[in-house]
Design an enzyme around this catalytic site. Sequence first.
Site, mmCIF file in Angstrom:
data_model
loop_
_atom_site.group_PDB
_atom_site.id
_atom_site.type_symbol
_atom_site.label_atom_id
_atom_site.label_comp_id
_atom_site.label_asym_id
_atom_site.label_seq_id
_atom_site.Cartn_x
_atom_site.Cartn_y
_atom_site.Cartn_z
ATOM 1 C CB ILE A 131 -0.940 0.008 1.234
ATOM 2 C CG1 ILE A 131 -1.971 1.136 1.157
ATOM 3 C CG2 ILE A 131 -0.142 0.065 2.536
ATOM 4 C CD1 ILE A 131 -3.057 1.064 2.239
ATOM 5 C CB CYS A 132 1.163 4.039 1.015
ATOM 6 S SG CYS A 132 1.603 5.756 1.326
ATOM 7 C CB ALA A 133 5.680 4.729 -0.684
ATOM 8 C CE1 TYR A 152 -0.645 9.610 -0.177
ATOM 9 C CE2 TYR A 152 1.094 10.746 -1.390
ATOM 10 C CZ TYR A 152 0.044 10.769 -0.473
ATOM 11 O OH TYR A 152 -0.311 11.961 0.118
ATOM 12 C CB SER A 180 -4.593 -0.044 -1.171
ATOM 13 O OG SER A 180 -5.663 0.856 -0.950
#
Length: 212
Positions: A131-133, A152, A180
């Site tokens: 998720i994200c980075a 992200y 995500s």
Amino acid sequence: MSSIVSRSTLRVFPRNSLSGQLLINLRRMSKSALVILAPGAEEMEFVIAADVLRRAEVKVTVAGLGSAGPIKCSRDVVAVPDVSLADVAGQEFDAVVLPGGLGGAKALSESAEVGKVLKRHEESNKLIAAICAGPTALVAHKIGVGKSITSYPSVKDKVTEDYKYVDDKTCVQDGQLITSRGPGTAFEWALKIAENLAGPEKTQAVKKGMLL
């Protein structure tokens, strides 16, 4: 200092106890997840993933990258993993979970040990979630190349070359890969992982219990 996410306790029942034997059998059948906690990880994404999966009765092991001692996350929250990654790197899990955070993702990307864990689980067709980075670690270790992913927004340019980037969804699953976008989508991401491991009925019960 105790772990930020408490560990469950296994009660031992008599061998001739039906309820005890059923519980033991259920525990044997339950799925497992390895959540890798790196210095600089996004604490919301880490805690939400570990918490939701434990609510879904997934056996969660929080492994610290480089240490089993306290690890400082991106907003200075300090979390204590269950073990160091080195202690469990050779074990098999049903899922490997990578929280984001720029510092955490950088550490995950630079770790040869993380790369070995991810490659082995990909070869075994096990679930991998980032998720994200965190998806930048997938790029660094060449995991899920060619699949649809998201991340992200600020790291989009780092993950588009070898993947099919998805802008219009907050959580994307392509086969055994789940990605995500960030802290605000962490519940959706964690619930999607739980659905794959514990099934939709259990996941809906967890969602209802959290008033989501």
